[in-house]
Write a protein that holds these residues in place. Structure first.
Motif, PDB file in Angstrom:
ATOM      1  N   VAL A 585      22.880  50.722  25.736  1.00  0.00           N
ATOM      2  CA  VAL A 585      22.636  51.643  24.622  1.00  0.00           C
ATOM      3  C   VAL A 585      22.723  53.096  25.088  1.00  0.00           C
ATOM      4  N   GLU A 586      22.218  53.338  26.305  1.00  0.00           N
ATOM      5  CA  GLU A 586      22.275  54.707  26.842  1.00  0.00           C
ATOM      6  C   GLU A 586      23.727  55.146  27.060  1.00  0.00           C
ATOM      7  N   ASN A 587      24.503  54.180  27.426  1.00  0.00           N
ATOM      8  CA  ASN A 587      25.928  54.418  27.631  1.00  0.00           C
ATOM      9  C   ASN A 587      26.579  55.056  26.392  1.00  0.00           C
ATOM     10  N   TYR A 588      26.112  54.634  25.220  1.00  0.00           N
ATOM     11  CA  TYR A 588      26.678  55.144  23.963  1.00  0.00           C
ATOM     12  C   TYR A 588      25.841  56.279  23.376  1.00  0.00           C
ATOM     13  N   ASN A 589      24.735  56.555  24.082  1.00  0.00           N
ATOM     14  CA  ASN A 589      23.882  57.644  23.630  1.00  0.00           C
ATOM     15  C   ASN A 589      23.382  57.431  22.189  1.00  0.00           C
ATOM     16  N   ILE A 590      22.874  56.267  21.959  1.00  0.00           N
ATOM     17  CA  ILE A 590      22.416  55.916  20.608  1.00  0.00           C
ATOM     18  C   ILE A 590      20.892  55.898  20.574  1.00  0.00           C
ATOM     19  N   ASP A 591      20.339  56.378  19.480  1.00  0.00           N
ATOM     20  CA  ASP A 591      18.892  56.331  19.288  1.00  0.00           C
ATOM     21  C   ASP A 591      18.474  54.860  19.151  1.00  0.00           C
ATOM     22  N   PRO A 592      17.614  54.354  20.053  1.00  0.00           N
ATOM     23  CA  PRO A 592      17.277  52.927  20.049  1.00  0.00           C
ATOM     24  C   PRO A 592      16.652  52.447  18.724  1.00  0.00           C
ATOM     25  N   SER A 593      16.078  53.365  17.946  1.00  0.00           N
ATOM     26  CA  SER A 593      15.447  52.909  16.700  1.00  0.00           C
ATOM     27  C   SER A 593      16.500  52.472  15.674  1.00  0.00           C
ATOM     28  N   ARG A 594      17.783  52.724  15.977  1.00  0.00           N
ATOM     29  CA  ARG A 594      18.835  52.262  15.059  1.00  0.00           C
ATOM     30  C   ARG A 594      19.244  50.825  15.373  1.00  0.00           C
ATOM     31  N   LEU A 595      18.632  50.291  16.393  1.00  0.00           N
ATOM     32  CA  LEU A 595      18.979  48.910  16.765  1.00  0.00           C
ATOM     33  C   LEU A 595      17.755  47.997  16.659  1.00  0.00           C
ATOM     34  N   GLU A 596      17.985  46.859  16.044  1.00  0.00           N
ATOM     35  CA  GLU A 596      16.914  45.878  15.899  1.00  0.00           C
ATOM     36  C   GLU A 596      17.310  44.658  16.729  1.00  0.00           C
ATOM     37  N   ILE A 597      16.341  44.160  17.494  1.00  0.00           N
ATOM     38  CA  ILE A 597      16.638  42.986  18.326  1.00  0.00           C
ATOM     39  C   ILE A 597      16.024  41.755  17.683  1.00  0.00           C
ATOM     40  N   GLU A 598      16.869  40.793  17.296  1.00  0.00           N
ATOM     41  CA  GLU A 598      16.359  39.580  16.648  1.00  0.00           C
ATOM     42  C   GLU A 598      16.166  38.465  17.679  1.00  0.00           C
ATOM     43  N   VAL A 599      14.971  37.969  17.694  1.00  0.00           N
ATOM     44  CA  VAL A 599      14.643  36.864  18.599  1.00  0.00           C
ATOM     45  C   VAL A 599      14.108  35.734  17.723  1.00  0.00           C
TER      46      VAL A 599
END
Ligand code: C2E
Ligand code: CA
Ligand code: CA
Length: 730
Positions: A585-599
């Motif tokens: 995610v850091e590689n793309y410089n994206i705000d992590p709150s825009r990603l949801e991890i489904e488990v």
């Protein structure tokens, strides 16, 4: 005097024969011993009564005879006493020349009357095979016209003897004494006798001796009364089948020797009478002794390849051999099954706890499995590392439940070594042997295939091998084969299914779902390949690949809403999950709150301890964590409290099945209320109708996802869906 020398001279071939026979016999028995199946488990003899009556022939030495004290003796009796000792029972021997009532007889040991007594007609396993020999004065040329004598029961049981000796004249006799007489007085030219007896027969006044091996075996059996129960017969057969031939060899030879020496003779007379036999016996004993030494050396060597150093159970080689032998002589047509057992992720145990703990785990698995399988286990071997093979009789559902429970015992046991945190799972593959002519290696492979299919990180699995599985395997292999190629060629494509907020009526985000689009355009859905990739570990590469694709899709679309990505539980407990996700995610410089991890709920619950560290790390970093498929697993509402999640996805099955009934409705309502009180956002997936949507809105559900709004869309379709959504608002 002349006669004496003649006798000695004529005896020479017989003496030589004795020696040769002794060598053959002792060698044969040593070999048999080496390969005899070991008794791994004591046989359950509870089906047997305390006493049985057995009919025997009193004038049938050396097989059975009555001694001076009126006691039954002989090889057959020695054999029976061996069984009696083993099973702690007693045999009462009844002479077939006495007046007996057939009703009172449980079994018949006299082969002579095997057909005469029809109430007694169930044959046991063969407990001893006597090689047969043809003895005669002249060289056997198969010529017609010569007369052959043999015991009458031999012809009854083996009419192939007729064919073997191509004989016109065959005379039968009741016992060996009569047979020897017939030979001695020229009534017959040759006699057929068992090799053991041939050394003991009193055939004196003959013009010459010639013998020929018939390569025929005479099987000795016990005839059971038809009233005897199946369980009793099975038990007797099992004892017979498990007899270690070395145990009884000496008994039988002793009994045969004793029989030949019966009668009132002085030591000197005995010496003269049996000089040849005595010399032969000394040679036999001497050779026996030499061969025992040889055998012990051989045994040490065989132990090396047959016994697993670590656990003391058999090696795979020995297991294969034992199983093959057992199947060959499986006369009761029992059904057997081969079980393959394996602890998932054993490598992980070795890596994280060290070899010493790993070894201890293997020892405990071996011990526990032996104890838990108990009587139903016939052979048990360790193949390699934590992989075991077991041969059992076919079992029923109750046995399977027992064994499942016993694995829970093992689990508890291993907690002492690995700590309570560690979740370990056992995979069991079962192959039922239908056709025992197939190679045992193939059968074991099938059990392994079944076991591998079952590998789940969430639970113990018991999978039976089936034809469908074989086909599945072929599909699996082709998937795995093309997997690497598919990743390189970017055949995995993402689709996005919109999520709609019921509060605002706007698009709240999307779930990224993967599709495998082959070069020819065929689309494969994740249900068809994800389970395979989870079995072979490839899922890890795919999951990170998907995250990478999603990041690259949303990176320059800052107002594109939150996108959720599915992660397999397998990916999360393997390797450095949190750091890998963060670095992508850091590689793309994206705000992590825009990603949801489904488990999924089941991964969450089952491997909670293993992944909670990473989940917390990701959450602190700013990612949104969702529990997927809620309602399919085992977690209770109460446990939600202890789990650090931001979003709860109520499973689609739950929506379609239960929302229609009042009870289901109240459950969904309770889930939503509970989540609300814990500040967890609720998403209902699989919403297909307006009715479901309206109801969920009424119950206070935050977000919905499903065909009612949109199917998963290609990136282009998804972008245009966002643009037109407000206009076509449902
Ligand atoms: P899931 O995470 O529960 O995904 C939702 C599934 O339900 C998707 O199937 C979706 O197409 C389907 N669905 C959506 N709306 C409806 C509806 O209204 N009715 C019905 N009957 N179904 C609906 P899909 O795409 O075939 O995915 C199946 C499963 O495969 C997913 O279940 C997920 O567990 C897994 N999966 C998909 N993509 C990935 C991925 O990139 N990585 C991993 N690890 N798993 C994935
Ligand atoms: Ca999902
Ligand atoms: Ca789901």
């Amino acid at each position: 005097m002349k006669n004496f020398w003649k006798s000695i001279y004529l005896r020479i071939p017989l003496t030589l024969y004795n020696i040769v026979l002794a060598v053959i016999l002792v060698t044969a028995f040593s070999c048999v011993t080496v390969y005899a199946t070991e008794e791994e488990n004591p046989i359950d003899t509870s089906a047997l009564a305390e006493t049985y009556t057995a009919l025997y022939a009193p004038d049938y030495a050396p097989y059975s005879y009555i001694d001076e004290d009126g006691e039954a003796q002989g090889m057959v009796i020695a054999m029976m006493e061996y069984i009696a000792d083993y099973a702690d029972i007693e045999f009462v021997y009844i002479s077939n020349e006495s007046e007996y009532d057939i009703e009172d007889i449980d079994m018949n040991l006299s082969m002579l009357e095997r057909d005469a007594v029809s109430e007694i007609s169930i044959e046991s396993s063969s407990y001893f095979e006597f090689p047969l020999t043809l003895l005669g004065a002249d060289e056997w040329d198969g010529a017609t016209g010569s007369v052959v004598g043999c015991l009458d029961y031999i012809t009854l049981s083996r009419d192939d003897i007729f064919k073997a000796i191509n004989q016109n004249g065959l005379r039968t006799y009741y016992n060996y004494e009569e047979l020897a007489d017939a030979y001695n007085n020229g009534e017959v030219d040759y006699i057929v006798v068992s090799s053991i007896v041939s050394t003991l027969l009193d055939i004196d006044d003959i013009a010459g001796t010639y013998n020929v091996s018939l390569s025929l075996d005479l099987e000795s059996v016990i005839m059971f009364n038809n009233d005897m129960s199946g369980a009793e017969i099975d038990t007797f057969n099992e004892i017979i089948d498990n007899i270690d031939i070395t145990d009884i060899y000496h008994l039988l030879v002793e009994a045969a020797m004793a029989a030949s020496m019966e009668g009132d003779v002085t030591f000197f007379e005995l010496m003269v009478l049996h000089r040849v036999e005595i010399v032969a016996t000394v040679i036999i004993l001497l050779l026996g002794w030499l061969l025992t030494i040889y055998y012990l050396r051989q045994k040490a060597l065989l132990d090396f390849i047959n016994v697993d150093k670590l656990t003391g159970v058999s090696t795979e080689r020995k297991f294969m051999e034992d199983t093959e032998n057992l199947l060959k002589k499986n006369m009761h047509s029992y059904k057997y099954q081969i079980i393959s057992l394996d602890v998932d992720n054993f490598k992980y145990i070795n890596e994280s706890f060290g070899m010493v703990v790993g070894t201890e785990v293997i020892e405990r698995i071996s011990e526990c499995t032996k104890n838990q399988f108990g009587d139903i286990m016939i052979f048990f071997a360790r193949v390699v590392a934590d992989k075991f093979l077991i041969l059992t009789r076919q079992w029923d559902d109750a046995t399977e439940t027992n064994i499942r429970n016993s694995i829970v015992v093992l689990e508890e046991n291993l907690k002492e070594v690995l700590g309570t945190e560690y979740r370990f799972h056992v995979s069991v593959g079962i192959y039922l042997i239908d056709d025992s002519s197939l190679p045992v290696r193939y059968m074991a492979d099938c059990a392994n295939i079944a076991r591998n299919q079952g590998k789940s990180i969430y639970e113990h699995t018991f999978i039976r091998f089936s034809k469908e599985l074989e086909t599945q395997l072929r599909v699996d292999n082709s998937v795995v084969g093309s997997m690497e190629y598919a990743l390189e060629n970017r055949e995995f494509k993402m689709v996005y299914q919109p999520k709609i907020s019921l509060k605002t009526g706007k698009i709240a985000g999307a779930e990224a779902l993967v599709r495998w689009v082959k070069v020819d355009g065929t689309q494969i859905f994740p249900d068809q390949f994800i389970p395979i990739l989870e079995r072979n570990g490839f899922i890890i590469s795919l999951d990170y690949y998907v995250l990478d694709s999603v990041c690259s899709f949303i990176k320059d679309k800052p107002d594109l809403h939150r996108v959720s990505v599915n992660f397999s539980g397998f990916t999360m407990i393997k390797g450095d999950f949190a750091n890998t996700v963060i670095s992508i995610v850091e590689n793309y410089n994206i705000d992590p709150s825009r990603l949801e991890i489904e488990v999924t709920e089941s991964a969450f619950v089952e491997s909670y301890d293993l992944m909670i560290g990473d989940i917390n790390r990701l959450r602190e970093y700013g990612f949104v964590i969702a529990m997927d498929d809620f309602g399919t697993g085992v977690s209770s509402l109460g446990r939600l409290n202890d789990m650090f999640i931001d979003v709860l996805k109520i499973d689609k099955q739950f929506i379609s099945d239960t929302l229609t009934g009042v009870r289901g409705r109240s459950i969904v309502s309770a889930v939503i209320d509970m989540a609300k009180s814990l500040h967890i956002e609720t998403v209902a997936e699989g919403v297909e109708t307006e009715e479901q949507m309206l109801l969920l809105k009424e119950l206070g559900c935050d977000i919905v996802q499903g065909y009612f709004y949109a199917r998963p869309l290609t990136p282009e379709q998804f972008l245009s869906y966002i643009e037109t959504f407000d206009i076509n608002k449902k």
